[in-house]
Design a protein around this motif. Sequence first.
Motif, short mmCIF file in Angstrom:
data_model
loop_
_atom_site.label_atom_id
_atom_site.label_comp_id
_atom_site.label_asym_id
_atom_site.label_seq_id
_atom_site.Cartn_x
_atom_site.Cartn_y
_atom_site.Cartn_z
N LEU A 291 50.24 37.98 47.15
CA LEU A 291 50.31 38.37 48.55
C LEU A 291 51.35 37.55 49.34
N LEU A 292 51.66 36.35 48.89
CA LEU A 292 52.53 35.45 49.67
C LEU A 292 53.94 35.35 49.10
N THR A 293 54.31 36.25 48.20
CA THR A 293 55.67 36.22 47.66
C THR A 293 56.67 36.38 48.80
N GLY A 294 57.65 35.46 48.85
CA GLY A 294 58.65 35.49 49.92
C GLY A 294 58.25 34.72 51.15
N LEU A 295 56.96 34.35 51.25
CA LEU A 295 56.47 33.61 52.43
C LEU A 295 56.21 32.14 52.11
N LEU A 296 55.60 31.89 50.94
CA LEU A 296 55.21 30.54 50.57
C LEU A 296 56.43 29.73 50.11
N LYS A 297 56.57 28.51 50.65
CA LYS A 297 57.73 27.66 50.36
C LYS A 297 57.33 26.51 49.45
N CYS A 298 58.29 26.07 48.65
CA CYS A 298 58.08 24.90 47.78
C CYS A 298 57.86 23.67 48.64
N PRO A 299 56.79 22.88 48.40
CA PRO A 299 56.53 21.70 49.23
C PRO A 299 57.53 20.56 49.03
N LYS A 300 58.32 20.65 47.98
CA LYS A 300 59.28 19.56 47.71
C LYS A 300 60.67 19.86 48.25
N CYS A 301 61.22 21.05 47.92
CA CYS A 301 62.61 21.34 48.32
C CYS A 301 62.72 22.42 49.40
N GLY A 302 61.61 23.09 49.70
CA GLY A 302 61.65 24.11 50.75
C GLY A 302 62.16 25.47 50.32
N ALA A 303 62.48 25.62 49.03
CA ALA A 303 62.94 26.93 48.54
C ALA A 303 61.75 27.89 48.48
N GLY A 304 62.05 29.17 48.25
CA GLY A 304 60.98 30.14 48.10
C GLY A 304 60.23 29.92 46.80
N THR A 305 59.22 30.73 46.57
CA THR A 305 58.44 30.62 45.35
C THR A 305 58.41 31.96 44.62
N VAL A 306 58.18 31.89 43.31
CA VAL A 306 58.10 33.09 42.49
C VAL A 306 56.79 33.08 41.71
N MET A 307 56.47 34.20 41.10
CA MET A 307 55.22 34.32 40.34
C MET A 307 55.29 33.53 39.04
N SER A 308 54.15 33.00 38.63
CA SER A 308 54.05 32.28 37.36
C SER A 308 52.63 32.44 36.83
N LYS A 309 52.48 32.39 35.51
CA LYS A 309 51.15 32.47 34.93
C LYS A 309 51.08 31.61 33.68
N SER A 310 49.88 31.17 33.33
CA SER A 310 49.66 30.44 32.08
C SER A 310 48.31 30.87 31.51
N LYS A 311 48.19 30.82 30.20
CA LYS A 311 46.98 31.29 29.55
C LYS A 311 45.80 30.36 29.81
N LYS A 312 44.64 30.95 30.02
CA LYS A 312 43.41 30.18 30.13
C LYS A 312 42.95 29.74 28.74
N TYR A 313 42.07 28.77 28.73
CA TYR A 313 41.57 28.24 27.44
C TYR A 313 40.87 29.33 26.65
N LYS A 314 40.08 30.18 27.32
CA LYS A 314 39.32 31.22 26.63
C LYS A 314 39.84 32.61 26.98
N GLY A 315 41.13 32.77 26.97
CA GLY A 315 41.72 34.08 27.24
C GLY A 315 41.98 34.28 28.72
N GLY A 316 42.73 35.35 29.02
CA GLY A 316 43.09 35.60 30.41
C GLY A 316 44.21 34.68 30.87
N TYR A 317 44.45 34.65 32.19
CA TYR A 317 45.57 33.87 32.71
C TYR A 317 45.18 33.16 34.00
N TYR A 318 45.83 32.01 34.22
CA TYR A 318 45.85 31.37 35.54
C TYR A 318 47.13 31.82 36.23
#
Length: 514
Positions: A291-318
């Motif tokens: 929902l916040l793509t293009g709105l949420l800024k990086c807390p360190k450099c102030g650039a925009g943010t993009v989507m990312s995901k990582s696998k959960k321990y028992k399947g699925g994604y974070y």
Amino acid sequence: MNNQKIAALYTRVSTEEQQKGYSLEAQKDALSEYANREGYKVYDIYEDRGFSGKDFNRPEIQRMLIDLNRNCFDTILVWKVDRLSRNNSDVLNLIDQELLPKSKKLVITSINMDSTTSLGRMFISLLGTFASYERATIIDRVNSGMKKRAEKGCWNGGIVLGYDTSNKKLVINEEESKIVKEIFELRANQNGYKAIANKLNSKGLKTKKGKNFSISGIKLILSNPVYIGKLVWGKHKEWSLKRRNGKSEPITEQGEHQPIISLELWDKVQKINEYQKQAYSTNRNFNGNFLLTGLLKCPKCGAGTVMSKSKKYKGGYYYYYMCQSFHSKGKTVCSSNLINKDMVEAKVINFIKEIVNDENIIVGILDELKKENVLPNKALLDDLQVYQKKLSNTITKQEKLDEDYFANKINAVAYNRLVSSLQKEIELIKSNINELKVKLDSVGINLTKDEVITALQNFEHLFKIADNQEKKHLIRALIKEVHMEENRKDIKKITFWFSSVDVLRPNKVRRTVS
């Protein structure tokens, strides 16, 4: 404006014309001499140096149009029509929509013609047509020449890492060619685009324009056949007008220049690129709706943010928001600074809900809205008054014309021509009046505290029943930017479109809305 004639002097020269010895100073001298001879006071001189005349997308002509709307002068002086624009419709629209309704004029000093007379407008239109034709002819001639050069394997210009241009030919730049070779060798060894960019940036290496390497830049290098001695020209036609819709079958020829990469290394890299492309297309789908793509800024450099995901321990994604600079340019530019998607979205939504329940915030929003709209309202009302007076005067002219016709003072042919022109002018003025009224309705601030509260409460209700795409639109209608604390858990600041007031209670961690 007093009775003295006040003029704006406009001059333009393109980059190509500068190289051929065309001079802004010569135009300025000719215009100044004309202004002095004809009794004009010069308000300002507007000079666009190194800009094409294809349209009005130039800084100085835009500044002149702003001053025109501010009623700073009554006449625009230009040496020739093509200095103003090579697009005839631009010139005629300027006359008919900007100058004529304001009782102002355009004067072409080289032929001493102004737009207020029928003869002058006719000549200006003809000259504008010739300028448009000349521009089209120039474009065709240039494209034809470039096509012939491409068919012979000649370079058609541009900058490319690994080469310099000398006498319109590509010459290997030894230092840069080492970077190109390293990029291809890293890719041949199964390194990803971001990994390559990160390794180059960590060494302090730069692109041809002196910038950090990015994923998109690495992709372009690894797919550019110039590095195996070939030239590709004409992938897109009329890019400035059609953009990607102008895609066409390109010309590919063996170039005159020396290759940097062997054909064997090139083929190996292309196979890796194609394999990764297929794998990416299969696995790229995100089930999470950000929902916040293009709105949420990086807390360190102030650039925009993009989507990312990582696998959960028992399947699925974070799911996370990741720093865009890190994503495209690597860890030497910034860190990933992952922000948990569900956590930050919930906090932002709760943040909005808090606004509804704080009366002090509502009062602050109202004050801010009223303050921000005082000047726009006044300017719009002033413009509306001018157009209404102009409409009244034009209708009076039309009535007088009717009287003269029925009194047999003018014949039917003349009457029809004149009344048609006046009717078009009346329709244009009415259209401008309607547009101003719509703008006034949209910016007019007559809101009460209850109306603001109701609007925000409706937002909460709509958000509950909206689908994911509608939720995105609702959030973007309120929020401009979201900034996080460095711990990536707490909201530091939310910038709303409507206000710059502090919205959080004093007993909470100090965060602001701006």
